[in-house]
Design an enzyme around this catalytic site. Structure first.
Site, PDB file in Angstrom:
ATOM      1  N   ASP A 134       0.805  -1.222   0.000  1.00 33.30           N
ATOM      2  CA  ASP A 134       0.000   0.000   0.000  1.00 33.30           C
ATOM      3  C   ASP A 134       0.839   1.275   0.000  1.00 33.30           C
ATOM      4  OD1 ASP A 134      -2.289  -1.596   0.090  1.00 33.30           O
ATOM      5  OD2 ASP A 134      -2.273  -1.638   2.279  1.00 33.30           O
TER       6      ASP A 134
ATOM      7  N   HIS B 292      -4.664  -1.704  -5.725  1.00 34.28           N
ATOM      8  CA  HIS B 292      -3.899  -0.554  -6.215  1.00 34.28           C
ATOM      9  C   HIS B 292      -4.879   0.551  -6.618  1.00 34.28           C
ATOM     10  CE1 HIS B 292      -0.339  -3.442  -7.263  1.00 34.28           C
ATOM     11  NE2 HIS B 292      -0.671  -3.435  -5.984  1.00 34.28           N
TER      12      HIS B 292
ATOM     13  N   GLN C 256       2.148  -5.994  -3.281  1.00 36.09           N
ATOM     14  CA  GLN C 256       2.584  -6.120  -1.882  1.00 36.09           C
ATOM     15  C   GLN C 256       3.877  -5.318  -1.675  1.00 36.09           C
ATOM     16  OE1 GLN C 256       1.489  -9.410  -3.467  1.00 36.09           O
ATOM     17  NE2 GLN C 256      -0.446  -8.604  -2.776  1.00 36.09           N
TER      18      GLN C 256
HETATM   19  P1  GDP Z   1      -0.662   0.379  -3.559  1.00 32.47           P
HETATM   20  O1  GDP Z   1      -1.260  -0.895  -3.085  1.00 32.47           O
HETATM   21  O2  GDP Z   1       0.807   0.460  -3.312  1.00 32.47           O
HETATM   22  O3  GDP Z   1      -1.005   0.707  -4.991  1.00 32.47           O
HETATM   23  O4  GDP Z   1      -1.316   1.531  -2.672  1.00 32.47           O
HETATM   24  P2  GDP Z   1      -2.885   1.667  -2.270  1.00 32.47           P
HETATM   25  O5  GDP Z   1      -3.628   2.136  -3.452  1.00 32.47           O
HETATM   26  O6  GDP Z   1      -3.362   0.463  -1.579  1.00 32.47           O
HETATM   27  O7  GDP Z   1      -2.791   2.786  -1.141  1.00 32.47           O
HETATM   28  C1  GDP Z   1      -2.256   4.038  -1.389  1.00 32.47           C
HETATM   29  C2  GDP Z   1      -3.327   5.105  -1.108  1.00 32.47           C
HETATM   30  O8  GDP Z   1      -2.714   6.380  -1.025  1.00 32.47           O
HETATM   31  C3  GDP Z   1      -4.361   5.243  -2.227  1.00 32.47           C
HETATM   32  O9  GDP Z   1      -5.587   5.570  -1.643  1.00 32.47           O
HETATM   33  C4  GDP Z   1      -3.840   6.400  -3.068  1.00 32.47           C
HETATM   34  O10 GDP Z   1      -4.861   7.087  -3.773  1.00 32.47           O
HETATM   35  C5  GDP Z   1      -3.247   7.269  -2.006  1.00 32.47           C
HETATM   36  N1  GDP Z   1      -2.102   8.081  -2.435  1.00 32.47           N
HETATM   37  C6  GDP Z   1      -1.108   7.780  -3.312  1.00 32.47           C
HETATM   38  N2  GDP Z   1      -0.190   8.768  -3.347  1.00 32.47           N
HETATM   39  C7  GDP Z   1      -0.601   9.697  -2.467  1.00 32.47           C
HETATM   40  C8  GDP Z   1      -0.053  10.938  -2.012  1.00 32.47           C
HETATM   41  O11 GDP Z   1       1.029  11.379  -2.402  1.00 32.47           O
HETATM   42  N3  GDP Z   1      -0.767  11.633  -1.074  1.00 32.47           N
HETATM   43  C9  GDP Z   1      -1.942  11.174  -0.562  1.00 32.47           C
HETATM   44  N4  GDP Z   1      -2.557  11.906   0.347  1.00 32.47           N
HETATM   45  N5  GDP Z   1      -2.484  10.002  -0.952  1.00 32.47           N
HETATM   46  C10 GDP Z   1      -1.814   9.274  -1.885  1.00 32.47           C
HETATM   47  P1  IMO Z   2      -0.764  -4.148  -2.275  1.00 35.20           P
HETATM   48  O1  IMO Z   2      -0.314  -4.688  -3.610  1.00 35.20           O
HETATM   49  C1  IMO Z   2      -0.889  -4.519   2.061  1.00 35.20           C
HETATM   50  C2  IMO Z   2      -0.888  -8.563   3.710  1.00 35.20           C
HETATM   51  C3  IMO Z   2      -2.132  -8.980   4.451  1.00 35.20           C
HETATM   52  C4  IMO Z   2      -1.520  -9.894   5.507  1.00 35.20           C
HETATM   53  C5  IMO Z   2      -0.416 -10.592   4.724  1.00 35.20           C
HETATM   54  C6  IMO Z   2      -0.807 -11.955   4.196  1.00 35.20           C
HETATM   55  O2  IMO Z   2      -2.068  -3.443  -2.312  1.00 35.20           O
HETATM   56  O3  IMO Z   2       0.324  -3.357  -1.638  1.00 35.20           O
HETATM   57  P2  IMO Z   2      -2.389 -12.706   2.178  1.00 35.20           P
HETATM   58  O4  IMO Z   2      -3.842 -12.479   1.945  1.00 35.20           O
HETATM   59  O5  IMO Z   2      -1.508 -12.176   1.100  1.00 35.20           O
HETATM   60  O6  IMO Z   2      -2.051 -14.131   2.507  1.00 35.20           O
HETATM   61  O7  IMO Z   2      -2.063 -11.879   3.532  1.00 35.20           O
HETATM   62  O8  IMO Z   2      -0.092  -9.738   3.638  1.00 35.20           O
HETATM   63  N1  IMO Z   2      -1.103  -8.078   2.332  1.00 35.20           N
HETATM   64  C7  IMO Z   2      -1.052  -6.787   1.986  1.00 35.20           C
HETATM   65  N2  IMO Z   2      -0.911  -5.670   2.726  1.00 35.20           N
HETATM   66  N3  IMO Z   2      -0.976  -4.416   0.715  1.00 35.20           N
HETATM   67  C8  IMO Z   2      -1.093  -5.523  -0.050  1.00 35.20           C
HETATM   68  O9  IMO Z   2      -1.064  -5.473  -1.409  1.00 35.20           O
HETATM   69  C9  IMO Z   2      -1.180  -6.784   0.578  1.00 35.20           C
HETATM   70  N4  IMO Z   2      -1.308  -8.041   0.129  1.00 35.20           N
HETATM   71  C10 IMO Z   2      -1.244  -8.837   1.218  1.00 35.20           C
HETATM   72  O10 IMO Z   2      -2.785  -7.885   5.035  1.00 35.20           O
HETATM   73  O11 IMO Z   2      -0.896  -9.120   6.512  1.00 35.20           O
HETATM   74 MG    MG Z   3      -2.797  -1.588  -1.848  1.00 33.59          MG
END
Ligand code: GDP
Ligand code: IMO
Ligand code: MG
Length: 417
Positions: free
Chosen positions: A15, A43, A221
């Site tokens: 994330d 994502h 991840q």
């Molecule tokens: P990923 O799994 O690595 O793609 O990340 P996620 O989408 O799960 O979580 C990142 C969150 O942060 C999302 O809700 C994005 O829209 C948000 N985000 C990304 N870059 C920024 C930033 O620079 N500032 C803020 N405030 N939010 C951001």
């Molecule tokens: P993105 O691509 C954050 C975490 C789960 C748990 C551990 C194992 O969005 O960054 P699983 O279901 O994979 O067996 O869970 O890994 N986890 C993530 N945490 N972002 C992810 O993906 C994750 N994918 C798995 O929360 O701790």
């Molecule tokens: Mg994510």
């Protein structure tokens, strides 16, 4: 001459904001390829008024000129993938699914949830999507590959046999065997929709490299969730680091180009397991509130804390990171003081590396002066002086250029240095 594939990997516990940067870079790439994980990933991409949450379809899908590959290293739930596909009406000819990717079926999710229940307070805190059991079957050589979906009758017989051979285990977990007719019709339905996208993506990768196409590999991840290099057993079941991009797509290490590692300006984690710089107090709560730190896939509140320079050095080295994208700098706006974990204390000793077990590592912090506002900034020069000092200090600590800084979820609010 064949092209090299640029790579995006998460450097923390997932994330980090990979989706935003993949989407940003996809504008200048012809292909975007996923190589690991499954629909445990979430994502998020924000384009104007629209927010997309992608789980397994590569984030290049939002750029109509980019084609998208799901590699063999992925575990794919046909049911969930088809639901995700429904958001888009322009996938034909621009989506390729590896015939060697493993199939995640509904029973994998049931096993995942049953195992978590049985672990009680030792639960990993998985997404409950069946990722561990699907990869487990792959490694135990009892899994099913996507290519088998092209022959639903044979695959049905194989699944039924598998349940019969392992009946006591499934009974103990309360997982019912699928009914033959229902399973056949389910698999036939998947074939009807996904069949035309299933192909040999290894050959495809070689062809597009030889055709000098611009290729971006989208990690899922993060490094601290890697099956080998993360906080085992509180990890996911795949190789999330850059080496996984090679095995997960059938390319070789020499095919890799620039590696961009994605990191938040602080840290978060969903699920259980060690997190040395976690902040349990008011500041952790403020990070969660300001950063909207609730999971994209499960909606769970994310645990929040400070940037961990020790874990980051580990991640930079494991992945061979060329540049770091520092995300969500704006979330630190308004803090009087911003902290960075610069070392750990383990059994009374100070260490500056990630040890075998992070469980008892206590953070040693260095403090920096905070700043008022960075939100929406698009140039490095326009950042407050103290924010610049923080970035330069982090850069020095991790020994890697911070080439990208993100100051909001929007595509445009991105500083390229
Ligand atoms: P990923 O799994 O690595 O793609 O990340 P996620 O989408 O799960 O979580 C990142 C969150 O942060 C999302 O809700 C994005 O829209 C948000 N985000 C990304 N870059 C920024 C930033 O620079 N500032 C803020 N405030 N939010 C951001
Ligand atoms: P993105 O691509 C954050 C975490 C789960 C748990 C551990 C194992 O969005 O960054 P699983 O279901 O994979 O067996 O869970 O890994 N986890 C993530 N945490 N972002 C992810 O993906 C994750 N994918 C798995 O929360 O701790
Ligand atoms: Mg994510």
């Amino acid at each position: 001459m064949s092209s090299k594939a640029d790579l995006i990997v998460g450097l923390q516990w997932g994330d980090e904001g990979k989706g935003k940067i993949v989407d940003h870079m996809a504008q200048s790439h012809d292909y975007v390829c996923r190589f690991a994980g499954g629909h445990n990933a979430g994502h998020t991409i924000v384009i104007g008024e629209d927010t997309y949450a992608l789980h397994l379809i590569p984030s290049g899908v939002l750029n109509p000129n980019a084609k998208n590959v799901v590699g063999n290293g992925v575990v794919l739930s046909p049911k969930d993938f088809i639901i995700e596909m429904e958001q888009f009406d322009n996938l034909k000819g621009r989506l390729f699914l590896s015939d060697k990717a493993h199939v995640l079926l509904p029973y994998h999710a049931l096993i995942d949830q049953a195992r978590e229940r049985m672990k009680g307070d030792k639960a990993i805190g998985t997404t409950g999507k069946g990722i561990g059991p699907a990869y487990g079957d792959k490694i135990a050589r009892v899994g099913h590959r996507l290519g088998e979906l092209l022959h639903p009758d044979k695959l049905t017989a194989k699944v039924i046999d598998f349940f019969a051979a392992n009946e006591p285990i499934f009974t103990a977990m309360g997982v019912e065997a699928p009914q033959k007719e229902a399973l056949l019709s389910e698999l036939q339905g998947y074939k009807d929709i996904l069949g035309e996208y299933i192909t040999d993506t290894t050959q495809l990768m070689w062809e597009i490299m030889d055709a000098d196409k611009k290729i971006l590999l989208e990690g899922a991840q993060g490094t601290m969730l890697d099956i080998d290099h993360g906080t085992y057993p509180y990890v996911t079941s795949s190789t999330t680091v850059s080496a996984g991009a090679c095995s997960g797509l059938g390319i070789n290490p020499k095919d890799l180009g620039k590696v961009t590692g994605i990191a938040k300006a602080y840290c978060t984690r969903v699920g259980n397991g060690p997190f040395p710089s976690e902040d349990f107090g008011a500041e952790g709560n403020l990070l969660r509130k300001n950063g909207h730190e609730f999971g994209t896939t499960t909606g769970r509140p994310r645990r929040c804390g400070w940037f961990d320079a020790v874990a980051m050095r580990h991640a930079v080295r494991v992945n061979g990171v060329d540049q770091v994208a520092l995300m969500k700098l704006d979330v630190l706006d308004g803090f009087a003081e911003v902290k960075v974990c610069v070392a750990y204390e383990v059994e009374g000793k100070e260490i500056n590396y990630v040890p075998y077990d992070l469980e008892d590592a206590k953070p040693i912090y260095k403090s920096f002066a905070g700043w008022d506002q960075t939100e929406g900034a698009r140039t490095f020069d326009s950042l407050p002086q103290t924010a610049k000092e923080y970035i330069l200090a982090v850069e020095e600590m991790i020994g890697t250029k911070i080439g990208i800084i993100s100051t909001s979820p929007e595509r445009e609010d991105t500083i390229i240095r």
